[in-house]
Design an enzyme around this catalytic site. Structure first.
Site, PDB file in Angstrom:
ATOM      1  N   ARG A  59      -9.557   1.554   8.100  1.00 17.22           N
ATOM      2  CA  ARG A  59      -9.185   0.180   8.432  1.00 17.22           C
ATOM      3  C   ARG A  59     -10.307  -0.531   9.168  1.00 17.22           C
ATOM      4  O   ARG A  59     -10.157  -1.701   9.518  1.00 17.22           O
ATOM      5  CB  ARG A  59      -7.959   0.210   9.337  1.00 17.22           C
ATOM      6  CG  ARG A  59      -6.692  -0.395   8.721  1.00 17.22           C
ATOM      7  CD  ARG A  59      -5.600  -0.300   9.764  1.00 17.22           C
ATOM      8  NE  ARG A  59      -4.399  -1.006   9.464  1.00 17.22           N
ATOM      9  CZ  ARG A  59      -3.307  -0.464   8.947  1.00 17.22           C
ATOM     10  NH1 ARG A  59      -3.286   0.789   8.579  1.00 17.22           N
ATOM     11  NH2 ARG A  59      -2.227  -1.198   8.785  1.00 17.22           N
ATOM     12  N   LYS A 105       0.833  -1.219   0.000  1.00 21.23           N
ATOM     13  CA  LYS A 105       0.000   0.000   0.000  1.00 21.23           C
ATOM     14  C   LYS A 105       0.865   1.265   0.000  1.00 21.23           C
ATOM     15  O   LYS A 105       0.643   2.168  -0.796  1.00 21.23           O
ATOM     16  CB  LYS A 105      -0.916   0.021   1.243  1.00 21.23           C
ATOM     17  CG  LYS A 105      -1.914  -1.104   1.311  1.00 21.23           C
ATOM     18  CD  LYS A 105      -2.801  -0.979   2.539  1.00 21.23           C
ATOM     19  CE  LYS A 105      -2.057  -1.110   3.853  1.00 21.23           C
ATOM     20  NZ  LYS A 105      -1.419  -2.427   4.072  1.00 21.23           N
ATOM     21  N   ARG A 119      -1.266  -8.801  13.265  1.00 19.35           N
ATOM     22  CA  ARG A 119      -1.742  -7.765  12.341  1.00 19.35           C
ATOM     23  C   ARG A 119      -2.569  -8.390  11.223  1.00 19.35           C
ATOM     24  O   ARG A 119      -3.567  -7.806  10.800  1.00 19.35           O
ATOM     25  CB  ARG A 119      -0.553  -6.975  11.770  1.00 19.35           C
ATOM     26  CG  ARG A 119       0.114  -6.119  12.839  1.00 19.35           C
ATOM     27  CD  ARG A 119       1.460  -5.610  12.391  1.00 19.35           C
ATOM     28  NE  ARG A 119       1.370  -4.699  11.274  1.00 19.35           N
ATOM     29  CZ  ARG A 119       2.383  -4.400  10.476  1.00 19.35           C
ATOM     30  NH1 ARG A 119       3.554  -4.968  10.655  1.00 19.35           N
ATOM     31  NH2 ARG A 119       2.214  -3.548   9.496  1.00 19.35           N
ATOM     32  N   ARG A 163      11.148  -2.354  11.193  1.00 19.16           N
ATOM     33  CA  ARG A 163      10.068  -1.845  12.032  1.00 19.16           C
ATOM     34  C   ARG A 163       9.829  -2.822  13.170  1.00 19.16           C
ATOM     35  O   ARG A 163       9.779  -4.025  12.944  1.00 19.16           O
ATOM     36  CB  ARG A 163       8.790  -1.701  11.192  1.00 19.16           C
ATOM     37  CG  ARG A 163       8.563  -0.286  10.704  1.00 19.16           C
ATOM     38  CD  ARG A 163       7.465  -0.204   9.702  1.00 19.16           C
ATOM     39  NE  ARG A 163       6.178  -0.722  10.160  1.00 19.16           N
ATOM     40  CZ  ARG A 163       5.036  -0.584   9.496  1.00 19.16           C
ATOM     41  NH1 ARG A 163       5.034   0.057   8.345  1.00 19.16           N
ATOM     42  NH2 ARG A 163       3.915  -1.089   9.964  1.00 19.16           N
ATOM     43  N   ARG A 201      11.444  -6.032   4.764  1.00 15.42           N
ATOM     44  CA  ARG A 201      11.189  -4.576   4.757  1.00 15.42           C
ATOM     45  C   ARG A 201      12.173  -3.856   5.682  1.00 15.42           C
ATOM     46  O   ARG A 201      12.410  -4.282   6.810  1.00 15.42           O
ATOM     47  CB  ARG A 201       9.748  -4.301   5.207  1.00 15.42           C
ATOM     48  CG  ARG A 201       9.484  -2.810   5.411  1.00 15.42           C
ATOM     49  CD  ARG A 201       8.044  -2.421   5.278  1.00 15.42           C
ATOM     50  NE  ARG A 201       7.177  -3.003   6.282  1.00 15.42           N
ATOM     51  CZ  ARG A 201       5.853  -2.851   6.298  1.00 15.42           C
ATOM     52  NH1 ARG A 201       5.257  -2.140   5.349  1.00 15.42           N
ATOM     53  NH2 ARG A 201       5.131  -3.398   7.232  1.00 15.42           N
TER      54      ARG A 201
HETATM   55  P1  ADP Z   1       2.172  -1.918   3.168  1.00  9.52           P
HETATM   56  O1  ADP Z   1       2.196  -0.407   3.150  1.00  9.52           O
HETATM   57  O2  ADP Z   1       0.977  -2.494   2.490  1.00  9.52           O
HETATM   58  O3  ADP Z   1       2.369  -2.497   4.538  1.00  9.52           O
HETATM   59  P2  ADP Z   1       4.779  -1.703   1.815  1.00  9.52           P
HETATM   60  O4  ADP Z   1       4.505  -0.798   0.668  1.00  9.52           O
HETATM   61  O5  ADP Z   1       5.552  -1.134   2.964  1.00  9.52           O
HETATM   62  O6  ADP Z   1       3.409  -2.424   2.313  1.00  9.52           O
HETATM   63  O7  ADP Z   1       5.538  -3.000   1.239  1.00  9.52           O
HETATM   64  C1  ADP Z   1       5.974  -4.046   2.113  1.00  9.52           C
HETATM   65  C2  ADP Z   1       7.386  -4.506   1.685  1.00  9.52           C
HETATM   66  O8  ADP Z   1       7.293  -5.180   0.428  1.00  9.52           O
HETATM   67  C3  ADP Z   1       8.380  -3.359   1.491  1.00  9.52           C
HETATM   68  O9  ADP Z   1       9.657  -3.800   1.909  1.00  9.52           O
HETATM   69  C4  ADP Z   1       8.337  -3.092  -0.010  1.00  9.52           C
HETATM   70  O10 ADP Z   1       9.577  -2.583  -0.486  1.00  9.52           O
HETATM   71  C5  ADP Z   1       8.039  -4.479  -0.574  1.00  9.52           C
HETATM   72  N1  ADP Z   1       7.162  -4.450  -1.768  1.00  9.52           N
HETATM   73  C6  ADP Z   1       6.123  -3.618  -2.016  1.00  9.52           C
HETATM   74  N2  ADP Z   1       5.531  -3.903  -3.205  1.00  9.52           N
HETATM   75  C7  ADP Z   1       6.223  -4.960  -3.724  1.00  9.52           C
HETATM   76  C8  ADP Z   1       6.121  -5.723  -4.938  1.00  9.52           C
HETATM   77  N3  ADP Z   1       5.174  -5.470  -5.851  1.00  9.52           N
HETATM   78  N4  ADP Z   1       6.997  -6.742  -5.119  1.00  9.52           N
HETATM   79  C9  ADP Z   1       7.948  -7.011  -4.178  1.00  9.52           C
HETATM   80  N5  ADP Z   1       8.102  -6.336  -3.031  1.00  9.52           N
HETATM   81  C10 ADP Z   1       7.264  -5.306  -2.797  1.00  9.52           C
HETATM   82  P1  AMP Z   2       0.890   0.690   8.770  1.00  5.99           P
HETATM   83  O1  AMP Z   2       2.061   1.610   8.679  1.00  5.99           O
HETATM   84  O2  AMP Z   2      -0.243   1.096   7.877  1.00  5.99           O
HETATM   85  O3  AMP Z   2       1.271  -0.765   8.606  1.00  5.99           O
HETATM   86  O4  AMP Z   2       0.312   0.845  10.261  1.00  5.99           O
HETATM   87  C1  AMP Z   2       1.082   0.473  11.387  1.00  5.99           C
HETATM   88  C2  AMP Z   2       0.172   0.333  12.605  1.00  5.99           C
HETATM   89  O5  AMP Z   2      -0.435   1.597  12.925  1.00  5.99           O
HETATM   90  C3  AMP Z   2      -1.005  -0.623  12.455  1.00  5.99           C
HETATM   91  O6  AMP Z   2      -0.640  -1.986  12.699  1.00  5.99           O
HETATM   92  C4  AMP Z   2      -1.977  -0.090  13.525  1.00  5.99           C
HETATM   93  O7  AMP Z   2      -1.576  -0.478  14.824  1.00  5.99           O
HETATM   94  C5  AMP Z   2      -1.758   1.426  13.403  1.00  5.99           C
HETATM   95  N1  AMP Z   2      -2.698   2.005  12.418  1.00  5.99           N
HETATM   96  C6  AMP Z   2      -2.389   2.511  11.201  1.00  5.99           C
HETATM   97  N2  AMP Z   2      -3.474   2.961  10.566  1.00  5.99           N
HETATM   98  C7  AMP Z   2      -4.530   2.700  11.398  1.00  5.99           C
HETATM   99  C8  AMP Z   2      -5.943   2.878  11.304  1.00  5.99           C
HETATM  100  N3  AMP Z   2      -6.501   3.417  10.218  1.00  5.99           N
HETATM  101  N4  AMP Z   2      -6.712   2.506  12.354  1.00  5.99           N
HETATM  102  C9  AMP Z   2      -6.158   1.973  13.450  1.00  5.99           C
HETATM  103  N5  AMP Z   2      -4.849   1.745  13.609  1.00  5.99           N
HETATM  104  C10 AMP Z   2      -4.029   2.106  12.589  1.00  5.99           C
END
Ligand code: ADP
Ligand code: AMP
Length: 219
Positions: free
Chosen positions: A89, A14, A172, A161, A128
């Site tokens: 969410r 995302k 999660r 993280r 990540r």
């Molecule tokens: P989210 O915001 O949904 O938690 P991220 O954008 O942070 O996900 O992506 C999670 C991990 O996967 C990151 O390390 C990112 O660089 C990697 N990633 C994201 N999209 C892809 C993809 N299409 N193919 C491979 N790795 C990806």
């Molecule tokens: P993210 O960076 O989107 O993976 O979010 C990290 C963490 O922040 C999540 O696991 C939740 O604990 C909190 N969080 C992020 N967005 C929301 C949301 N919209 N509602 C509630 N908790 C959130």
């Protein structure tokens, strides 16, 4: 004015896609996770409350989350809309977004559901890395920095993280299935859901989303 929603399990990509869409469309990237991490870094009361939940892989309560995002969407740079990453969410958050959109005369959607098979997530989360300074996101295998352990953008150290530990990731994903997955049906019933294949290289995912946006604009 448009609020583009990006949905998907933790690790679906995302944030990665929202950043690219933000650059392509000239709309700010609004990530509730990033906003919470900023509060945590600044030691605000909201940050202290949020950290308790985030560390356990639980959601931060709706009221605090909605207030924070509403405040962000009131800022002038979001006057033409925003790319929403990680918000809403829960169903109450989705209802709140409709109310915010009404107040600001905005449209909610399209909502892009980035689909990735669950078995892919372990790898995505384990690899990540984020920079200490600003949270720029990398992946050890799929999006490595030019120099190992160092952010390409600001030179700060790359770290894992805290909530990407396997135990927290499991929580999660369970929380996602229970509280967030129902949003797919929510946006489908409103006719704005778009399914996207997230199990392909990052550029291909972006191209798929931009093609859908182009088709929508041409309608
Ligand atoms: P989210 O915001 O949904 O938690 P991220 O954008 O942070 O996900 O992506 C999670 C991990 O996967 C990151 O390390 C990112 O660089 C990697 N990633 C994201 N999209 C892809 C993809 N299409 N193919 C491979 N790795 C990806
Ligand atoms: P993210 O960076 O989107 O993976 O979010 C990290 C963490 O922040 C999540 O696991 C939740 O604990 C909190 N969080 C992020 N967005 C929301 C949301 N919209 N509602 C509630 N908790 C959130």
């Amino acid at each position: 004015m448009l609020y583009v929603v990006v949905l998907g399990v933790p690790g679906a990509g995302k944030g990665t896609q929202a950043k690219r869409l933000s650059a392509a469309l000239g709309l700010p990237h609004v990530s509730s996770g990033d906003l919470f991490r900023e509060h945590i870094q600044n030691g605000t009361p909201l940050g202290i409350e949020a950290q308790r939940h985030i560390d356990r892989g639980q959601l931060v309560p709706d009221e605090a989350t909605i207030g924070m995002v509403r405040g962000r969407l009131e800022r002038p740079d979001a006057a033409s809309g925003a790319i929403l990453d990680g918000f809403p969410r829960t169903i109450p958050q989705a209802d709140a977004l409709e109310a915010i959109a009404k107040d600001f005369d905005a449209t909610v959607g399209p909502a892009f559901h980035i689909r990735v098979p669950l078995e892919r997530l372990v790898d995505r989360m384990a690899g990540r890395r984020v920079c200490r300074e600003a949270g720029h996101v990398y992946h050890l295998a799929y999006n490595p920095p030019k120099q190992a352990g160092v952010c390409d953008v600001d030179g700060s150290e790359l770290v894992q993280r805290e909530d990407d530990q396997p135990e927290t990731v499991r929580n999660r994903v369970q929380v996602y299935e229970k509280l967030t997955a129902p949003l797919v049906a929510f946006y489908r019933s409103r006719g704005v859901l778009q399914e996207v294949n997230g199990d392909q290289p990052m550029g291909a995912v972006t191209a798929e989303i931009l093609a859908i946006l182009g088709q929508e604009a041409a309608r």
